[in-house]
Design a protein around this motif. Structure first.
Motif, PDB file in Angstrom:
ATOM      1  N   VAL A  99      26.648  11.971  -6.395  1.00 17.82           N
ATOM      2  CA  VAL A  99      26.993  10.755  -5.660  1.00 17.82           C
ATOM      3  C   VAL A  99      26.143  10.594  -4.403  1.00 17.82           C
ATOM      4  N   PHE A 100      26.041  11.650  -3.598  1.00 16.86           N
ATOM      5  CA  PHE A 100      25.478  11.524  -2.259  1.00 16.86           C
ATOM      6  C   PHE A 100      24.032  12.012  -2.145  1.00 16.86           C
ATOM      7  N   GLY A 101      23.522  12.724  -3.148  1.00 13.38           N
ATOM      8  CA  GLY A 101      22.157  13.229  -3.059  1.00 13.38           C
ATOM      9  C   GLY A 101      22.115  14.618  -2.455  1.00 13.38           C
ATOM     10  N   PRO A 102      21.079  14.919  -1.682  1.00 17.69           N
ATOM     11  CA  PRO A 102      20.877  16.295  -1.213  1.00 17.69           C
ATOM     12  C   PRO A 102      21.990  16.766  -0.293  1.00 17.69           C
ATOM     13  N   ASP A 103      22.214  18.077  -0.300  1.00 18.10           N
ATOM     14  CA  ASP A 103      23.191  18.651   0.629  1.00 18.10           C
ATOM     15  C   ASP A 103      22.508  19.211   1.872  1.00 18.10           C
ATOM     16  N   THR A 104      21.167  19.229   1.868  1.00 14.52           N
ATOM     17  CA  THR A 104      20.377  19.705   3.003  1.00 14.52           C
ATOM     18  C   THR A 104      19.146  18.812   3.108  1.00 14.52           C
ATOM     19  N   TYR A 105      18.998  18.101   4.220  1.00 16.40           N
ATOM     20  CA  TYR A 105      17.899  17.137   4.325  1.00 16.40           C
ATOM     21  C   TYR A 105      17.703  16.722   5.778  1.00 16.40           C
ATOM     22  N   PRO A 123       0.811  -1.228   0.000  1.00 17.02           N
ATOM     23  CA  PRO A 123       0.000   0.000   0.000  1.00 17.02           C
ATOM     24  C   PRO A 123       0.839   1.271   0.000  1.00 17.02           C
ATOM     25  N   GLY A 124       0.239   2.343  -0.503  1.00 17.18           N
ATOM     26  CA  GLY A 124       0.839   3.652  -0.346  1.00 17.18           C
ATOM     27  C   GLY A 124       0.787   4.075   1.110  1.00 17.18           C
ATOM     28  N   LEU A 125       1.731   4.893   1.512  1.00 16.76           N
ATOM     29  CA  LEU A 125       1.823   5.336   2.901  1.00 16.76           C
ATOM     30  C   LEU A 125       1.429   6.809   2.996  1.00 16.76           C
ATOM     31  N   PRO A 126       0.457   7.123   3.806  1.00 13.53           N
ATOM     32  CA  PRO A 126       0.049   8.522   3.963  1.00 13.53           C
ATOM     33  C   PRO A 126       0.932   9.269   4.957  1.00 13.53           C
ATOM     34  N   ASN A 127       0.885  10.595   4.882  1.00 17.25           N
ATOM     35  CA  ASN A 127       1.514  11.477   5.868  1.00 17.25           C
ATOM     36  C   ASN A 127       3.028  11.316   5.963  1.00 17.25           C
ATOM     37  N   ILE A 128       3.657  10.952   4.865  1.00 14.85           N
ATOM     38  CA  ILE A 128       5.115  10.885   4.806  1.00 14.85           C
ATOM     39  C   ILE A 128       5.610  12.155   4.116  1.00 14.85           C
ATOM     40  N   ARG A 129       6.580  12.818   4.723  1.00 15.52           N
ATOM     41  CA  ARG A 129       7.069  14.081   4.175  1.00 15.52           C
ATOM     42  C   ARG A 129       8.130  13.860   3.089  1.00 15.52           C
ATOM     43  N   VAL A 130       7.964  14.615   2.022  1.00 12.26           N
ATOM     44  CA  VAL A 130       8.902  14.598   0.904  1.00 12.26           C
ATOM     45  C   VAL A 130       9.274  16.045   0.613  1.00 12.26           C
ATOM     46  N   SER A 131      10.532  16.280   0.275  1.00 16.32           N
ATOM     47  CA  SER A 131      10.999  17.652   0.070  1.00 16.32           C
ATOM     48  C   SER A 131      11.971  17.710  -1.092  1.00 16.32           C
ATOM     49  N   ASP A 132      12.170  18.896  -1.623  1.00 13.32           N
ATOM     50  CA  ASP A 132      13.215  19.128  -2.616  1.00 13.32           C
ATOM     51  C   ASP A 132      14.275  20.080  -2.072  1.00 13.32           C
ATOM     52  N   GLY A 133      14.362  20.175  -0.759  1.00 18.46           N
ATOM     53  CA  GLY A 133      15.328  21.067  -0.138  1.00 18.46           C
ATOM     54  C   GLY A 133      14.843  22.481   0.030  1.00 18.46           C
ATOM     55  N   PHE A 153      16.614  11.689  -5.373  1.00 17.67           N
ATOM     56  CA  PHE A 153      17.022  11.764  -6.767  1.00 17.67           C
ATOM     57  C   PHE A 153      17.184  13.224  -7.158  1.00 17.67           C
ATOM     58  N   ASN A 154      18.034  13.455  -8.157  1.00 16.30           N
ATOM     59  CA  ASN A 154      18.326  14.803  -8.628  1.00 16.30           C
ATOM     60  C   ASN A 154      17.415  15.171  -9.792  1.00 16.30           C
ATOM     61  N   VAL A 155      16.829  16.346  -9.724  1.00 15.28           N
ATOM     62  CA  VAL A 155      15.989  16.866 -10.799  1.00 15.28           C
ATOM     63  C   VAL A 155      16.883  17.696 -11.716  1.00 15.28           C
ATOM     64  N   GLN A 156      17.245  17.138 -12.855  1.00 18.59           N
ATOM     65  CA  GLN A 156      18.183  17.820 -13.743  1.00 18.59           C
ATOM     66  C   GLN A 156      17.846  17.457 -15.186  1.00 18.59           C
ATOM     67  N   ARG A 157      16.942  18.212 -15.780  1.00 17.66           N
ATOM     68  CA  ARG A 157      16.547  17.934 -17.152  1.00 17.66           C
ATOM     69  C   ARG A 157      17.503  18.560 -18.158  1.00 17.66           C
ATOM     70  N   GLY A 181      17.890  21.488 -10.926  1.00 15.03           N
ATOM     71  CA  GLY A 181      18.927  21.834  -9.963  1.00 15.03           C
ATOM     72  C   GLY A 181      18.593  21.460  -8.541  1.00 15.03           C
ATOM     73  N   ARG A 182      17.352  21.019  -8.308  1.00 10.20           N
ATOM     74  CA  ARG A 182      16.992  20.620  -6.946  1.00 10.20           C
ATOM     75  C   ARG A 182      17.123  19.103  -6.788  1.00 10.20           C
ATOM     76  N   THR A 183      17.186  18.666  -5.550  1.00  8.62           N
ATOM     77  CA  THR A 183      17.248  17.242  -5.232  1.00  8.62           C
ATOM     78  C   THR A 183      16.052  16.889  -4.364  1.00  8.62           C
ATOM     79  N   SER A 184      15.274  15.929  -4.824  1.00 14.22           N
ATOM     80  CA  SER A 184      14.088  15.489  -4.092  1.00 14.22           C
ATOM     81  C   SER A 184      14.473  14.345  -3.157  1.00 14.22           C
ATOM     82  N   PHE A 185      13.860  14.291  -1.994  1.00 14.59           N
ATOM     83  CA  PHE A 185      14.166  13.226  -1.035  1.00 14.59           C
ATOM     84  C   PHE A 185      12.973  12.979  -0.127  1.00 14.59           C
ATOM     85  N   VAL A 186      12.883  11.753   0.337  1.00 11.59           N
ATOM     86  CA  VAL A 186      11.890  11.410   1.341  1.00 11.59           C
ATOM     87  C   VAL A 186      12.534  11.584   2.714  1.00 11.59           C
TER      88      VAL A 186
END
Length: 540
Positions: free
Chosen positions: A234-240, A47-57, A101-105, A76-81
């Motif tokens: 390599v490491f993902g977000p710099d602020t999380y 199942p999907g999980l409700p009330n979980i926070r996701v951010s892009d920094g 994951f990095n958002v970089q089109r 240029g942003r990095t999304s993370f759970v």
């Protein structure tokens, strides 16, 4: 198996008529779901999980009743759970936690170490697997600051000196720790060493969080905003943020790159980081410990010079003010100390704010003479041996800290707590002008350090802002050597914040006398160490 958001978008692109093959808009959406079998893919019945926070920094959203989330797709942003307590995330092939994951089109600037390659689509589902944690379980965290290898040889030192001794301590199937933190300077400017260093750390089998340091920058970037692109690839977000059952962790890039200026960086925080912090801290729990992990210390390390922007420090401290238990962790200095912030630093909480400035895993940059295993001494400029820290957290938010010297990891805890230096021989009856020095690695301004001779009465030692005499002696040996004794000399000794002295008596009997030193560590209890000196008669 249900198709992922990514798979759906790819399918749409593939079946589109040739004349309409223009790429659809990027997405920053997906589902947070319970990965019940831990395979990293969403299967039937998960199942999907409700009330979980996701951010892009910057922005922060909460998954809906079915686990769906949506964030603006901004290059240029990095999304993370934000991993919640009671769950774990999967591991990538390089051993790092798979939570971002990095958002970089569009391609970014051309950089020596590659930066973040352009990719499409930028959609992501997040898999969380439940894990049982006893209600009263404490949290055990490894804390590494400044591993900082400059070559593959240094990576090998790190592996043999830090990682392998930790592996040797493992008992059966027990985990070495619940979590690991690295406080910047993961490497020393050569970002191509990331894979090798990650392979070494991954052997520990511990979820590992990183904050970047000033030696993790893309120095060919033209602006601060692009200076961590290769790191983030390599490491993902710099602020999380990341949450465990007993503590919440916020890892921050606090290196503001200033290309073309001197110095070319300063400690501070960006406006987008404050946007994230304001959103995250507004809903963060206050009944647990809040740990802030950074590289550059929040205090000004150089007298008379601002090394961390005061306005940023005061703004951060204002956001933290209402949290009853906060611990700041920093690195960078290659020495070790404890600082308690007060109103002079912009802190206005109910009690002083504790910052533990953690000693370096590489010590003094892997310098000094080598031991029988070919590993440099790496003693830091304040006399602290290289190593790592451990943070233990109770469910009530109380914490305890300890320092673990690399080459003493298998020794008794008391011998890891301090080093002693005393003259080997004194003349009986001489003026008592010589002393025993105790370098108490976790010592603080108010630490009570005492010594005694031959089981006599305990006497207080005096904290003295002086260079460690053992390192001064090593400096002298380096000076007198006709050729280099190692790849690099040991560092020049600097005044230590945790050195104590006691005067040695010379009115005792001729012969050997035992010196015993004790300190009451607030987290580890009483710690003791001992050495000897001799008295002998002499004629003029």
């Amino acid at each position: 198996m249900r198709p992922s958001v990514t798979a759906c978008v790819l399918a749409l692109a593939l079946i589109a008529p040739a004349r309409a093959l223009a790429l659809p808009p990027p997405c920053n959406s997906g589902i947070v779901y319970e990965d019940r079998n831990g395979n990293g893919s969403r299967d039937e019945g998960e199942p999907g999980l409700p009330n979980i926070r996701v951010s892009d920094g910057v922005e922060l959203v909460v998954s809906d009743a079915h686990g769906h989330y949506h964030l603006p797709a901004i290059d240029g942003r990095t999304s993370f759970v934000i991993k919640p307590p009671g769950y774990r995330v999967g591991r990538r092939d390089n051993g790092l936690p798979d939570f971002s994951f990095n958002v970089q089109r569009e391609p970014g600037p051309k950089l020596k170490y590659g930066g973040i390659p352009a990719a499409f689509p930028s959609c992501r589902d997040y898999a969380l697997t439940r894990e049982a944690t006893p209600a009263n379980a404490s949290l055990d965290v490894l804390v590494f600051a400044d591993p900082q290898p400059k070559t593959a040889t240094d990576v090998d030192y790190y592996r043999r000196d830090i990682v392998e001794p930790l592996l040797a301590q493992r008992k059966g199937a027990d985990a070495i720790a619940d979590l690991g933190l690295s406080l910047g300077d993961i490497v020393n400017d050569d970002l191509s060493l990331y894979p090798a260093l990650n392979r070494a750390t991954a052997q520990l089998g511990v979820p590992w969080l990183h904050a970047p340091g000033n030696h993790d920058l893309d120095f060919d970037a033209g602006r601060d905003e692009d200076s961590l692109l290769s790191y983030r690839h390599v490491f993902g977000p710099d602020t999380y943020a990341w949450e465990e059952h007993a503590a919440s962790f916020v890892m921050l890039d606090d290196v503001v790159y200033q290309p073309g200026q001197k110095p070319d960086y300063i400690g501070g925080l960006r406006e987008d980081q404050f946007a994230f912090l304001e959103r995250y801290l507004a809903g963060a729990r206050k009944d647990r410990l809040l740990v802030i992990g950074v590289h550059i210390p929040f205090f000004d390390a150089a007298p008379g010079r601002e090394t961390f922007r005061r306005g940023d420090r005061e703004r951060l401290f204002a956001l933290l003010r209402d949290f009853p238990r906060v611990l700041l962790l920093s690195g960078h200095g290659h020495i070790q100390r404890h600082v308690y912030h007060d109103a002079q630093d912009g802190w206005h909480g109910a009690a002083p704010l504790h910052e533990y400035n953690v000693g370096a895993a590489c010590g003094a940059f892997w310098s000094g003479i080598k031991d029988a295993q070919g590993i440099p001494a790496a003693t830091m400029a304040d006399g602290t041996p290289n190593g790592y820290a451990r943070l233990g957290v109770s469910v009530d938010g109380a914490y305890r800290l300890s320092w673990h010297p690399a080459r003493l990891q298998a020794a008794a805890a008391s011998t890891q707590a301090m080093s002693l230096h005393a003259p080997r021989t004194l003349r009986r009856g001489a003026y008592p002008a010589f002393g025993v020095y105790a370098n108490v690695y976790m010592g603080q301004d108010d630490s009570q350090v005492e010594f005694r001779i031959d089981d006599g009465a305990w006497a207080p030692m005096r904290r003295i802002p002086k260079q460690d005499p053992a390192l001064l002696a090593e400096n002298a040996r380096d000076d007198e050597a006709a050729s280099l004794r190692g790849y690099d000399r040991s560092p020049e000794a600097e005044p230590s914040a945790h050195l104590w002295r006691g005067s040695l008596p010379t009115d005792l009997a001729v012969g050997e006398h035992r010196i015993e030193v004790r300190v009451l560590d607030p987290w580890q209890g009483e710690q003791r160490a001992q050495t000897v000196y001799r008295l002998q008669d002499a004629k003029e």
